[in-house]
Design an enzyme around this catalytic site. Structure first.
Site, PDB file in Angstrom:
ATOM      1  N   ARG A 132      -0.926  -1.396   3.579  1.00 12.80           N
ATOM      2  CA  ARG A 132      -0.288  -2.077   3.128  1.00 12.80           C
ATOM      3  C   ARG A 132       1.238  -1.614   3.949  1.00 12.80           C
ATOM      4  O   ARG A 132       2.207  -3.326   4.330  1.00 12.80           O
ATOM      5  CB  ARG A 132       0.266  -2.247   1.695  1.00 12.80           C
ATOM      6  CG  ARG A 132       1.683  -3.615   1.447  1.00 12.80           C
ATOM      7  CD  ARG A 132       1.677  -4.141  -0.046  1.00 12.80           C
ATOM      8  NE  ARG A 132       2.511  -2.709  -0.929  1.00 12.80           N
ATOM      9  CZ  ARG A 132       2.944  -2.954  -2.338  1.00 12.80           C
ATOM     10  NH1 ARG A 132       2.756  -3.488  -2.767  1.00 12.80           N
ATOM     11  NH2 ARG A 132       3.318  -1.803  -2.228  1.00 12.80           N
ATOM     12  N   LYS A 176       7.511  -5.724   2.935  1.00 14.17           N
ATOM     13  CA  LYS A 176       8.535  -4.840   2.278  1.00 14.17           C
ATOM     14  C   LYS A 176       9.715  -4.057   2.934  1.00 14.17           C
ATOM     15  O   LYS A 176       8.616  -3.075   3.107  1.00 14.17           O
ATOM     16  CB  LYS A 176       6.542  -3.629   1.486  1.00 14.17           C
ATOM     17  CG  LYS A 176       7.558  -3.254  -0.027  1.00 14.17           C
ATOM     18  CD  LYS A 176       6.650  -2.453  -0.749  1.00 14.17           C
ATOM     19  CE  LYS A 176       6.825  -1.657  -1.812  1.00 14.17           C
ATOM     20  NZ  LYS A 176       8.216  -2.469  -2.595  1.00 14.17           N
TER      21      LYS A 176
HETATM   22  N1  PXG Z   1       7.079  -6.945  -6.405  1.00 18.70           N
HETATM   23  C1  PXG Z   1       8.137  -6.147  -5.811  1.00 18.70           C
HETATM   24  C2  PXG Z   1       9.092  -7.355  -4.946  1.00 18.70           C
HETATM   25  C3  PXG Z   1       8.361  -5.057  -5.614  1.00 18.70           C
HETATM   26  O1  PXG Z   1       9.329  -4.450  -4.336  1.00 18.70           O
HETATM   27  C4  PXG Z   1       6.390  -4.931  -7.177  1.00 18.70           C
HETATM   28  C5  PXG Z   1       5.908  -6.054  -6.678  1.00 18.70           C
HETATM   29  C6  PXG Z   1       4.503  -3.792  -7.571  1.00 18.70           C
HETATM   30  O2  PXG Z   1       4.237  -4.024  -6.447  1.00 18.70           O
HETATM   31  P1  PXG Z   1       3.447  -2.523  -6.429  1.00 18.70           P
HETATM   32  O3  PXG Z   1       2.728  -1.982  -5.407  1.00 18.70           O
HETATM   33  O4  PXG Z   1       4.310  -1.064  -7.071  1.00 18.70           O
HETATM   34  O5  PXG Z   1       2.460  -2.448  -7.876  1.00 18.70           O
HETATM   35  C7  PXG Z   1       7.331  -4.272  -5.880  1.00 18.70           C
HETATM   36  C8  PXG Z   1       6.864  -2.696  -5.625  1.00 18.70           C
HETATM   37  C9  PXG Z   1      12.526  -0.409  -8.366  1.00 18.70           C
HETATM   38  C10 PXG Z   1      11.341  -0.597  -7.216  1.00 18.70           C
HETATM   39  O6  PXG Z   1      12.467   0.173  -7.949  1.00 18.70           O
HETATM   40  C11 PXG Z   1       9.654  -1.842  -7.041  1.00 18.70           C
HETATM   41  C12 PXG Z   1       9.600  -1.669  -5.757  1.00 18.70           C
HETATM   42  C13 PXG Z   1       9.837  -1.513  -5.169  1.00 18.70           C
HETATM   43  C14 PXG Z   1      11.022  -0.373  -4.975  1.00 18.70           C
HETATM   44  C15 PXG Z   1      11.986   0.038  -6.223  1.00 18.70           C
HETATM   45  O7  PXG Z   1      12.022  -0.784  -9.544  1.00 18.70           O
HETATM   46  N2  PXG Z   1       8.180  -1.863  -6.645  1.00 18.70           N
END
Ligand code: PXG
Length: 290
Positions: free
Chosen positions: A50, A149
């Protein structure tokens, strides 16, 4: 703590980047949040893939191969004697001049931080979250694709501020058409009958790694998994609702915009997935200590 920057390790005080790095000046870069459980890095290859997809979308050439990037993550965990924790992987555009032109930046920087994780309180998992829809909508694909991201997380940060000011930990973000996209740092799921539903990427959802794992587990449980466009009405009338993310794992939602979801407590499908996800994290992943 030892932090990896461009192939070298630095102590916390010395781990610094230039004020001319475009990652800082313009949010020009990409990142990943990864978990280590029980001495293994969970779904590392998927996170690295990713990261490379995000980088490709913004014409950022990562100066390491997939394999070298995986090794950098695992080595950083090992150096920090990490068995359980959170890994932040960052690639910035690098040092350039004041001015947008990314071609002035000679070399992207790669940073790996492996730290302890700040978990949500256990109570929140037991009771379930109360969340709200916020006014800030998810970025348009045509402006900044939500699948990237990137280091520019202001869209999500504004929504997070609105959630916190509204007394909630998380927020439902809609897209510009009014369909549900996701939450500020988590993907959103609902169940209805024997169906598990989550918004499609085209609605503005991130291709969540946890999202993918949960969809596979749900199929194994005999649920039909679909990715339809969802409205707030669909959320309000769901049997169950939960959020997924690397940090949060699977967290139940029991109230949205004042409407009680299902029976107002974490539902059976959610609880089963929580257990199955936990079990999986304990046994699978890239070993840190071979
Ligand atoms: N949506 C968004 C916008 C994200 O940033 C997720 C979904 C979940 O994806 P994963 O791959 O982790 O299952 C994310 C990722 C935080 C934080 O501090 C969370 C993310 C990234 C950066 C910081 O809560 N989550």
């Amino acid at each position: 703590m030892k932090i990896y920057i461009d192939g070298k390790y630095y102590g916390e005080k010395d781990a610094k980047i230039s004020v001319f790095d475009h990652g800082l000046l313009y949010g020009d870069g990409v990142f990943e949040g990864i978990r280590a459980y029980n001495g293994r890095v969970f779904r590392l290859a998927e996170h690295i893939d990713r990261l490379f997809y995000s980088a490709k979308a913004i014409l950022l050439d990562i100066p390491l191969s997939h394999g070298d990037m995986m090794r950098a993550v695992v080595d950083t965990c090992r150096r920090n004697k990490l068995r359980d924790g959170y890994i932040r992987l960052i690639v910035t555009r690098g040092i350039g001049s004041l001015g947008l032109n990314p071609y002035r930046c000679k070399k992207p920087s790669v940073i790996v931080i492996a730290d302890k994780i700040q978990l949500y309180p256990v109570e929140m998992y037991k009771r379930g979250l109360d969340i709200i829809t916020v006014p800030t909508t998810r970025n348009l694909h045509s402006a900044l694709n939500p699948a990237i991201k990137s280091l520019n997380y202001l869209n999500n940060i504004l929504a997070k501020i609105e959630a916190i000011n509204g007394g909630c930990e998380e927020a439902v973000m809609l897209n510009s058409e009014g369909f549900v996209a996701e939450c500020t740092g988590d993907n959103l799921f609902i169940t209805k009958g024997g169906q598990l539903m989550t918004p499609p990427l085209s609605a503005g959802a991130l291709y969540g790694i946890t999202r993918g794992v949960v969809m596979d587990l749900a199929r194994d449980n005999g649920l039909t998994v679909t990715e339809p466009n969802l409205t707030r009405y669909d959320l309000f009338n769901a049997d169950e609702c939960f959020l997924t993310g690397t940090g949060a794992e699977i967290i139940p939602v029991v109230k949205i915009d004042g409407r009680v979801i299902g029976k107002g407590k974490p539902g059976p499908n959610t609880l089963r997935l929580v257990e199955q996800y936990k079990a999986l994290t304990k046994v699978s992943g890239e070993p840190i200590y071979p």
